[in-house]
Design an enzyme around this catalytic site. Sequence first.
Site, short mmCIF file in Angstrom:
data_model
loop_
_atom_site.label_atom_id
_atom_site.label_comp_id
_atom_site.label_asym_id
_atom_site.label_seq_id
_atom_site.Cartn_x
_atom_site.Cartn_y
_atom_site.Cartn_z
N LYS A 34 0.84 -1.20 0.00
CA LYS A 34 0.00 0.00 0.00
C LYS A 34 0.89 1.25 0.00
CE LYS A 34 -0.23 -0.17 5.03
NZ LYS A 34 -1.02 -0.59 6.20
N TYR A 254 17.90 30.21 7.65
CA TYR A 254 16.71 30.96 8.09
C TYR A 254 16.66 30.98 9.61
CZ TYR A 254 14.66 30.86 3.39
OH TYR A 254 14.41 31.03 2.07
#
Length: 357
Positions: A34, A254
């Site tokens: 899956k 950042y």
Amino acid sequence: MQKVIASIDREALRYNFRVIKSHVPESKIIAVVKANAYGHGLLEVAKTLSDADAYAVARIEEALELRSGGIVKPIILLEGLFNPEDVQVVSASNLETAVGSWEQLEWIEKAHLQSPVKVWMALNTGMHRLGLNEDEAEEFYSRLMKSENVVKPIGLISHLSCADDLSSDYTKKQIEVFRRFASAHECHTALANSAGILSWPESHTDYVRPGIILYGVSPYDGKTGEDLGLKPVMTLKSNLIAVRKVRKGDKVGYGATWTASRDTRLGIVAMGYGDGYPRQAPNGTPVLINGRIAGTAGHVCMDMMAIDLGPDSTDRVGDEVILWGRGLPVEKISELVGTIPYELILRLTDRVVKEYV
Ligand SMILES: *Cc1c(COP(=O)(O)O)cnc(C)c1O
């Protein structure tokens, strides 16, 4: 051109399958593929695992992709039917489906089918997600057995919710409920997931359903796939696109969240959260470069991240950087990030090219 690559090792996949087989010599194996085979590529993985007795997916679209890709072995829908029309698709494409609710049962009973469908009755043994409670299971079973739309004998399926916790007796209770029903009814059975296969021999029934261990990843906290004798199938890698000097005290990235504690060299890696690498990775999260571990420096950006190469490093632009996989277990990264490895291997974005070796 340097690509960001998830290298998928077919031999490791087959190796892990053989390891699983050695744990459950008496059981048939349903390979759980899956979610795009846990991010490894649905069809490629299914084809590589050609010794599997069956495949399991969550959604009907995944099953149809396997069928149109030439997979002829049994394919089981673990979540069952989402609407009445799905019964026709299951019948027409010769799929098998879990049936875990009265609605799904009715859809099957009322359908007009060319050929009956193969079903796995889902028994709730303690997860309380899908499946029949023990006290309604008897009636459900007999209605399935009465329906002309259902192939007999039927399968019985349930899911273990705590099999990775070896200190809990929850799993023992689940196995008891499952075996009690199975022994009183004619059916073929599937109970064990990865942790069940490795840790709970009593959960080994006619079929087992390994997922994460196929991919060489551990279902347990604090253990790696390699600790369990498995080989990692996915190796995520990129390259250095820049090397720069920073001075002691320079702040990187950042928010300036990493400060150089000495003069050093930084490597800039073409890998970011836009590729699916976790942005929550803290300073110092390990990467593998030229055979040694280096740590991340500053926030992971969308397309890049910085790593501290050390003052005397000789790494150069173009050098390969491994983010996880061979030599650096993904379990180490997921632990630092505060998630499970399942999530990391699954959430790579389309920008990452899969390469099958
Ligand atoms: C995902 C899933 C599995 C496989 O679980 P792993 O922990 O990856 O082995 C087995 N059975 C069902 C019903 C599942 O949803």
